[in-house]
Enzyme design. Sequence first.
Site, PDB file in Angstrom:
ATOM      1  N   ASP A 193      11.832   9.094   7.098  1.00 24.22           N
ATOM      2  CA  ASP A 193      13.138   8.703   6.563  1.00 24.22           C
ATOM      3  C   ASP A 193      14.160   9.826   6.793  1.00 24.22           C
ATOM      4  O   ASP A 193      15.313   9.572   7.138  1.00 24.22           O
ATOM      5  CB  ASP A 193      13.025   8.392   5.060  1.00 24.22           C
ATOM      6  CG  ASP A 193      12.045   7.259   4.802  1.00 24.22           C
ATOM      7  OD1 ASP A 193      12.065   6.275   5.567  1.00 24.22           O
ATOM      8  OD2 ASP A 193      11.239   7.361   3.848  1.00 24.22           O
ATOM      9  N   HIS A 220       9.574   4.958  -0.320  1.00 24.27           N
ATOM     10  CA  HIS A 220       9.521   4.670   1.124  1.00 24.27           C
ATOM     11  C   HIS A 220       9.371   3.167   1.345  1.00 24.27           C
ATOM     12  O   HIS A 220       8.353   2.690   1.850  1.00 24.27           O
ATOM     13  CB  HIS A 220       8.372   5.440   1.780  1.00 24.27           C
ATOM     14  CG  HIS A 220       8.256   5.143   3.249  1.00 24.27           C
ATOM     15  ND1 HIS A 220       9.202   5.544   4.172  1.00 24.27           N
ATOM     16  CD2 HIS A 220       7.331   4.460   3.953  1.00 24.27           C
ATOM     17  CE1 HIS A 220       8.856   5.109   5.363  1.00 24.27           C
ATOM     18  NE2 HIS A 220       7.725   4.448   5.265  1.00 24.27           N
TER      19      HIS A 220
HETATM   20  N1  LIG Z   1       4.712   6.827   5.847  1.00 27.98           N
HETATM   21  C1  LIG Z   1       5.405   6.383   6.873  1.00 27.98           C
HETATM   22  O1  LIG Z   1       6.579   6.748   7.038  1.00 27.98           O
HETATM   23  C2  LIG Z   1       4.766   5.479   7.880  1.00 27.98           C
HETATM   24  C3  LIG Z   1       5.373   5.285   9.149  1.00 27.98           C
HETATM   25  C4  LIG Z   1       4.752   4.469  10.074  1.00 27.98           C
HETATM   26  C5  LIG Z   1       3.554   3.814   9.753  1.00 27.98           C
HETATM   27  N2  LIG Z   1       3.012   4.007   8.527  1.00 27.98           N
HETATM   28  C6  LIG Z   1       1.739   3.361   8.164  1.00 27.98           C
HETATM   29  O2  LIG Z   1       0.660   4.075   8.766  1.00 27.98           O
HETATM   30  C7  LIG Z   1      -0.457   3.189   8.893  1.00 27.98           C
HETATM   31  C8  LIG Z   1      -1.065   3.283  10.287  1.00 27.98           C
HETATM   32  O3  LIG Z   1      -0.159   2.825  11.242  1.00 27.98           O
HETATM   33  P1  LIG Z   1      -0.567   2.758  12.799  1.00 27.98           P
HETATM   34  O4  LIG Z   1       0.591   2.222  13.522  1.00 27.98           O
HETATM   35  O5  LIG Z   1      -1.163   4.055  13.219  1.00 27.98           O
HETATM   36  O6  LIG Z   1      -1.727   1.640  12.731  1.00 27.98           O
HETATM   37  P2  LIG Z   1      -2.918   1.409  13.794  1.00 27.98           P
HETATM   38  O7  LIG Z   1      -3.512   0.093  13.485  1.00 27.98           O
HETATM   39  O8  LIG Z   1      -2.439   1.659  15.171  1.00 27.98           O
HETATM   40  O9  LIG Z   1      -3.947   2.561  13.443  1.00 27.98           O
HETATM   41  C9  LIG Z   1      -4.621   2.598  12.222  1.00 27.98           C
HETATM   42  C10 LIG Z   1      -5.966   3.265  12.451  1.00 27.98           C
HETATM   43  O10 LIG Z   1      -6.619   3.321  11.184  1.00 27.98           O
HETATM   44  C11 LIG Z   1      -7.983   3.100  11.461  1.00 27.98           C
HETATM   45  N3  LIG Z   1      -8.686   2.710  10.258  1.00 27.98           N
HETATM   46  C12 LIG Z   1      -8.741   1.485   9.668  1.00 27.98           C
HETATM   47  N4  LIG Z   1      -9.557   1.555   8.595  1.00 27.98           N
HETATM   48  C13 LIG Z   1     -10.020   2.808   8.518  1.00 27.98           C
HETATM   49  C14 LIG Z   1     -10.886   3.494   7.648  1.00 27.98           C
HETATM   50  N5  LIG Z   1     -11.466   2.874   6.616  1.00 27.98           N
HETATM   51  N6  LIG Z   1     -11.134   4.784   7.880  1.00 27.98           N
HETATM   52  C15 LIG Z   1     -10.553   5.424   8.914  1.00 27.98           C
HETATM   53  N7  LIG Z   1      -9.716   4.839   9.783  1.00 27.98           N
HETATM   54  C16 LIG Z   1      -9.459   3.546   9.581  1.00 27.98           C
HETATM   55  C17 LIG Z   1      -8.008   2.023  12.527  1.00 27.98           C
HETATM   56  O11 LIG Z   1      -9.259   1.963  13.182  1.00 27.98           O
HETATM   57  C18 LIG Z   1      -6.884   2.490  13.412  1.00 27.98           C
HETATM   58  O12 LIG Z   1      -7.354   3.337  14.432  1.00 27.98           O
HETATM   59  C19 LIG Z   1       0.062   1.793   8.518  1.00 27.98           C
HETATM   60  O13 LIG Z   1      -0.289   1.497   7.186  1.00 27.98           O
HETATM   61  C20 LIG Z   1       1.566   1.938   8.652  1.00 27.98           C
HETATM   62  O14 LIG Z   1       2.276   1.022   7.852  1.00 27.98           O
HETATM   63  C21 LIG Z   1       3.585   4.822   7.593  1.00 27.98           C
HETATM   64  O1  LIG Z   2       8.160   0.144   8.584  1.00 30.10           O
HETATM   65  C1  LIG Z   2       6.935   0.256   8.606  1.00 30.10           C
HETATM   66  O2  LIG Z   2       6.179  -0.666   8.329  1.00 30.10           O
HETATM   67  C2  LIG Z   2       6.339   1.561   9.034  1.00 30.10           C
HETATM   68  C3  LIG Z   2       6.972   2.766   8.379  1.00 30.10           C
HETATM   69  O3  LIG Z   2       6.923   2.711   6.989  1.00 30.10           O
HETATM   70  C4  LIG Z   2       8.350   3.052   8.872  1.00 30.10           C
HETATM   71  O4  LIG Z   2       9.210   3.403   8.059  1.00 30.10           O
HETATM   72  O5  LIG Z   2       8.566   3.000  10.095  1.00 30.10           O
END
Ligand SMILES: NC(=O)c1ccc[n+]([C@@H]2O[C@H](COP(=O)([O-])OP(=O)(O)OC[C@H]3O[C@@H](n4cnc5c(N)ncnc54)[C@H](O)[C@@H]3O)[C@@H](O)[C@H]2O)c1
Ligand SMILES: O=C(O)C[C@H](O)C(=O)O
Length: 359
Positions: A193, A220
């Site tokens: 953010d 968030h």
């Molecule tokens: N905080 C933020 O600002 C922010 C920003 C972007 C994404 N996110 C979040 O981050 C998360 C991951 O996003 P992504 O795009 O990398 O998803 P993705 O699906 O590409 O990757 C997620 C990974 O987690 C793994 N996984 C699933 N269950 C698991 C477990 N029990 N133990 C270990 N690994 C496990 C999967 O195998 C996969 O490799 C999502 O929940 C997304 O919403 C948060």
């Molecule tokens: O928007 C989402 O689902 C992923 C993450 O929280 C973001 O802000 O990009």
Amino acid sequence: MQPTSEASQRIARISAHLHPPTLQMVESSTLRTMNCRAKGGAPGFKVAILGAAGGIGQSLSLLMKMNPLVSVLHLYDVVNAHGVTADISHMDTGAVVRGFLGQPQLENALTGMDLVIIPAGVPRKPGMTRDDLFKINAGIVRTLCEGVAKCCPRAIVNLISNPVNSTVPIAAEVFKKAGTYDPKRLLGVTTLDVVRANTFVAEVLGIDPREVDVPVVGGHAGVTILPLLSQVKPPCSFTSEEIVYLSDRIQNGGTEVVEAKAGAGSATLSMAYAAAKFADACLRGLRGDAGIVECSFVDCQVTELPFFATKVRLGRGGAEEVFPLGPLNEYERFEAVNHFFIVYFATYRNCYTCIILGN
Ligand SMILES: NC(=O)c1ccc[n+]([C@@H]2O[C@H](COP(=O)([O-])OP(=O)(O)OC[C@H]3O[C@@H](n4cnc5c(N)ncnc54)[C@H](O)[C@@H]3O)[C@@H](O)[C@H]2O)c1
Ligand SMILES: O=C(O)C[C@H](O)C(=O)O
């Protein structure tokens, strides 16, 4: 002893030309990594990434392998952890990389870690809110945090998995139940953010984003993301149109990426950058550097809400100081009063779920 394989024959040929011979003829068919001369324990921190094979996890693993403060990097996932590890481990940077696949290897992945970064979990698709991820991601975060409580209870945890407004309180409940909870060490990652706010404000002002610092507070998710445009550094002013445009774009930055990716996930590259930036700040804090201040979603008393994103000072113990919001203008006060109750709801919805899950 007769060479029994192509590798042994090559070693024998090379040995014959060395005076004195330094390579011994060996029976093993190939020189494996574990036969290599061990590197003396390099100074630095031990970092684990849980969910390392995912969209965020892979780029984040790359960036953490490049961080000179990291001496050991553990990459854990339930799929493809060894593939990512093999790939990343060929980078000629200092950190030693090890891969861990699946639940039976979770404890080895976590033992001795100083910092645990958690991007494990499912991402959004168009039309979904972050809350729609709660059911599945809450269970994933719970299991991983149980591992942290058992194997590295003093580690700093950077929690990325969505919905952050609920997964951080879930993690807190897990640590409380295990008797290891230290609010200073549990940090929800909201850096994306701030990164977005800096970028979009710089675009409006026509300056370099690296010169801009926008505090982003609240939570968030959508309207709980509140950029404090009245506190932007360097000091500047915005028209009403600019404030509406910037607030809206920062609050919906995640949805902008989800829609642009059209079903292929949410922000991964900018998130990996943001997570690496935040993790580096945590490591510099752990090293004892002074004056490290970042926004993070933490357990605090800055407002009446139990968890809140605000500026924190990072030190050896994690978020050692939590800063108040500072003076808000009328628009920001209005937004805060009208929207922050959603963070409150997210926290209590989570506690209710914890009870259902048997915690
Ligand atoms: N905080 C933020 O600002 C922010 C920003 C972007 C994404 N996110 C979040 O981050 C998360 C991951 O996003 P992504 O795009 O990398 O998803 P993705 O699906 O590409 O990757 C997620 C990974 O987690 C793994 N996984 C699933 N269950 C698991 C477990 N029990 N133990 C270990 N690994 C496990 C999967 O195998 C996969 O490799 C999502 O929940 C997304 O919403 C948060
Ligand atoms: O928007 C989402 O689902 C992923 C993450 O929280 C973001 O802000 O990009």
